[in-house]
Design a protein around this motif. Structure first.
Motif, PDB file in Angstrom:
ATOM      1  N   PRO A 192       0.816  -1.227   0.000  1.00 42.34           N
ATOM      2  CA  PRO A 192       0.000   0.000   0.000  1.00 42.34           C
ATOM      3  C   PRO A 192       0.847   1.273   0.000  1.00 42.34           C
ATOM      4  O   PRO A 192       0.437   2.296  -0.542  1.00 42.34           O
ATOM      5  CB  PRO A 192      -0.809  -0.109   1.290  1.00 42.34           C
ATOM      6  N   GLU A 193       2.041   1.201   0.593  1.00 45.98           N
ATOM      7  CA  GLU A 193       2.882   2.412   0.662  1.00 45.98           C
ATOM      8  C   GLU A 193       3.241   2.932  -0.733  1.00 45.98           C
ATOM      9  O   GLU A 193       3.324   4.143  -0.936  1.00 45.98           O
ATOM     10  CB  GLU A 193       4.173   2.119   1.451  1.00 45.98           C
ATOM     11  N   VAL A 194       3.479   2.040  -1.685  1.00 41.59           N
ATOM     12  CA  VAL A 194       3.845   2.538  -3.025  1.00 41.59           C
ATOM     13  C   VAL A 194       2.663   3.274  -3.659  1.00 41.59           C
ATOM     14  O   VAL A 194       2.848   4.205  -4.444  1.00 41.59           O
ATOM     15  CB  VAL A 194       4.387   1.448  -3.985  1.00 41.59           C
ATOM     16  N   GLU A 195       1.468   2.848  -3.295  1.00 38.91           N
ATOM     17  CA  GLU A 195       0.273   3.523  -3.834  1.00 38.91           C
ATOM     18  C   GLU A 195       0.023   4.841  -3.094  1.00 38.91           C
ATOM     19  O   GLU A 195      -0.301   5.857  -3.723  1.00 38.91           O
ATOM     20  CB  GLU A 195      -0.935   2.587  -3.706  1.00 38.91           C
ATOM     21  N   GLY A 196       0.194   4.803  -1.782  1.00 39.41           N
ATOM     22  CA  GLY A 196      -0.018   6.022  -1.000  1.00 39.41           C
ATOM     23  C   GLY A 196       0.961   7.112  -1.400  1.00 39.41           C
ATOM     24  O   GLY A 196       0.583   8.273  -1.590  1.00 39.41           O
ATOM     25  N   GLU A 197       2.214   6.733  -1.567  1.00 38.06           N
ATOM     26  CA  GLU A 197       3.244   7.717  -1.963  1.00 38.06           C
ATOM     27  C   GLU A 197       2.879   8.352  -3.296  1.00 38.06           C
ATOM     28  O   GLU A 197       2.895   9.570  -3.458  1.00 38.06           O
ATOM     29  CB  GLU A 197       4.615   7.029  -2.042  1.00 38.06           C
ATOM     30  N   ALA A 198       2.546   7.518  -4.269  1.00 37.69           N
ATOM     31  CA  ALA A 198       2.271   8.038  -5.620  1.00 37.69           C
ATOM     32  C   ALA A 198       0.999   8.890  -5.629  1.00 37.69           C
ATOM     33  O   ALA A 198       0.926   9.911  -6.325  1.00 37.69           O
ATOM     34  CB  ALA A 198       2.161   6.890  -6.611  1.00 37.69           C
ATOM     35  N   THR A 199       0.007   8.491  -4.852  1.00 37.79           N
ATOM     36  CA  THR A 199      -1.236   9.283  -4.815  1.00 37.79           C
ATOM     37  C   THR A 199      -0.961  10.665  -4.233  1.00 37.79           C
ATOM     38  O   THR A 199      -1.382  11.683  -4.787  1.00 37.79           O
ATOM     39  CB  THR A 199      -2.320   8.548  -4.004  1.00 37.79           C
ATOM     40  N   ASN A 200      -0.216  10.687  -3.125  1.00 35.37           N
ATOM     41  CA  ASN A 200       0.156  11.995  -2.540  1.00 35.37           C
ATOM     42  C   ASN A 200       0.921  12.852  -3.540  1.00 35.37           C
ATOM     43  O   ASN A 200       0.652  14.040  -3.693  1.00 35.37           O
ATOM     44  CB  ASN A 200       1.020  11.779  -1.296  1.00 35.37           C
ATOM     45  N   ARG A 201       1.869  12.213  -4.230  1.00 38.38           N
ATOM     46  CA  ARG A 201       2.704  12.962  -5.181  1.00 38.38           C
ATOM     47  C   ARG A 201       1.849  13.515  -6.324  1.00 38.38           C
ATOM     48  O   ARG A 201       1.956  14.687  -6.694  1.00 38.38           O
ATOM     49  CB  ARG A 201       3.809  12.029  -5.706  1.00 38.38           C
TER      50      ARG A 201
END
Ligand code: DUC
Ligand code: ZN
Ligand code: ZN
Ligand code: ZN
Length: 484
Positions: free
Chosen positions: A211-220
């Motif tokens: 999930p972290e890779v998705e959370g990071e990209a969504t924030n970015r």
């Protein structure tokens, strides 16, 4: 020739009331009691709702060395079998290919569609040609949404500078960017590590995309959209990290939309563990399935309105295609099906369990999507003048989902064995009955491309190639003393 849908209860995104609906020339011409027409469809004890719109499908998509098996013919038949009357597919230029040439390819593929459809355009590479062609895509081709893959490094992925430039171009043209939000660099490095350690099975797919890779990209993506001054649509929101970023952006006043998939609402990560290889590989999609806490977050987001719609990302590969990755999970074609099952599943596991109201069901399967994609009220509405894309929904019809009886052209169904209660008695595509209970009455080519106009230009943006940010130059009287 007129048709009257008689005796039903109309359910829209905000109203529930008993009324008949009269249709002529593909449009709703009258709503009221005791209507009559040349043909009558019995809607007694049924709900009359706008047909589903699936904002996210990949039909006959060239991807990972093959093509997704459901094409516009089988995919749209599967759609109407489950009460979906419009799909939005992704036009995907090869890197270096003209966007307009890619549209020609997609126009050729889609002539067999049985229901209406539209396209999003993917930005798979970036230079002045793409920048220039985006204007034609929006103003002449009727495509007002541009998809950016933040993952699939070395293939479809775009970098941040390209994304920022493209987002600004969207802002100027009245278009909206979409993102597949996963950090492609991190995914690639985790894939390499897992493979080097001998973790080559389908569970490696899930481990490489936490999930972290998705959370990071969504924030970015949200921050980049904010700097570019555009709204943003985050496809296949699958986890709390991504949902949280969307909630925060909305609270700040940004137009950011999240789209959970029916697969992520229904299926969890246990599909990848302690199951046989085929079972798990058939469920390899990006993002992968998550644990129960993430599923709860997605259901809560639909209730609270922080997530806007439910899609499928329908991208169906056969077992044989999945086996391309038998010794290397990174080669398993990513994608699952769901076009046929989205509405019945969301009704059964959302409305019938009390998680969603009927009106919320209509909103997240149709009306919100029509509004966000600038299709409303032509689509997504039960209103005089709207297209008669309608479903007569029978809450007593039931079935057990099974590959043996599905319309989709693949040899399995990721929802195999799930029981659904609530199915279309009739599906109408622009007034034409395309499904009557279990009998499909579709016609290849009945479906038409629907142009979508640009959004009103609500955001300030720059308009020329490479004129990205023009900072104010500060004139100072002198240079500071050294050591400061
Ligand atoms: N994810 C999938 O699983 N398939 C198609 C493309 C994507 O992003
Ligand atoms: Zn995606
Ligand atoms: Zn997709
Ligand atoms: Zn039952």
């Amino acid at each position: 020739m007129s048709t009257v849908i008689k005796g039903g209860t109309i359910v829209t995104a905000d109203l529930t009331y008993k009324s008949d609906v009269k249709i002529e020339d593909g449009k709703i011409i009258e709503i009221g009691p005791d209507l009559s027409g040349d043909e009558t469809l019995d809607a007694t004890d049924c709900f009359v709702m706008p047909g589903g719109i699936d904002p996210h499908v990949h039909l006959e998509m060239p991807f990972m060395g093959t093509y997704s098996t459901d094409d516009f013919a089988s995919g749209t038949r599967a759609a109407v079998a489950g009460g979906t009357t419009m799909v939005v597919d992704f036009c995907l230029p090869d890197p270096g290919q003209s966007l307009l040439d890619a549209i020609k390819r997609w126009d050729n593929k889609s002539t067999s569609a049985a229901c209406d459809y539209s396209f999003h355009m993917a930005i798979t590479w970036w230079d002045k040609q793409v920048f220039d062609e985006m204007e034609t895509v929006v103003k002449e081709k009727g495509i007002n949404t541009f998809k950016h893959f933040m993952a699939y490094k070395g293939a479809l992925m775009v970098n941040d500078d390209e994304m920022f430039a493209s987002f600004q171009r969207c802002a100027e043209l009245g278009a909206m960017p979409l993102v597949h939000a996963e950090n492609g660099d991190v995914v690639a490095s985790m894939q390499a590590k897992l493979m080097a350690e001998g973790n080559n099975g389908p569970e490696g797919h899930a481990y490489s995309r936490p999930p972290e890779v998705e959370g990071e990209a969504t924030n970015r993506a949200i921050m980049i959209a904010d700097m570019a001054g555009v709204p943003l649509y985050v496809v296949h929101t699958s986890c709390e990290q991504s949902h949280e970023a969307i909630r925060r952006a909305k609270q700040k006043g940004m137009r950011v939309y999240g789209e959970p998939l029916i697969q992520h609402l229904m299926l969890d990560e246990s599909e990848y563990f302690d199951k046989d290889w085929d079972h798990s590989a058939r469920r390899v999609m990006s993002p992968p399935f998550r644990n129960r806490q993430h599923q709860d977050s997605l259901w809560a987001g639909l209730q609270a309105g922080t997530l806007s719609c439910v899609a499928t990302d329908h991208c169906a590969f056969t077992t044989e295609q999945k086996r391309y990755g038998v010794n290397d999970f990174t080669k398993i074609p990513n994608g699952t099906g769901g076009l046929e099952d989205r509405l019945p599943l969301l009704w059964t596991y959302g409305v019938s369990t009390g998680r969603l109201t009927m009106n919320e069901f209509v909103a997240v399967t149709s009306t919100n999507i029509a509004k966000i994609l600038n299709l409303y009220p032509k689509k997504g509405a039960v209103l005089v003048g709207a297209d008669a894309d309608l479903i007569v929904w029978d809450p007593t019809l039931e079935k057990t989902i099974a590959a043996d009886t599905q319309v989709s052209a693949i040899d399995y169904n990721v929802f195999e064995g799930k029981h659904v209660k609530g199915l279309p008695r009739f599906t109408l595509s622009r007034g034409k009955v395309v499904l009557e209970e279990t009998t499909l009455k579709t016609e290849e080519g009945h479906g038409k491309f629907v142009k979508r106009a640009p959004y009103p230009a609500v955001n300030k943006a720059l308009s020329t190639w490479k004129d990205l940010v023009a900072p104010r130059k500060i004139e100072r009287a002198g240079i500071p003393p050294s050591g400061v």
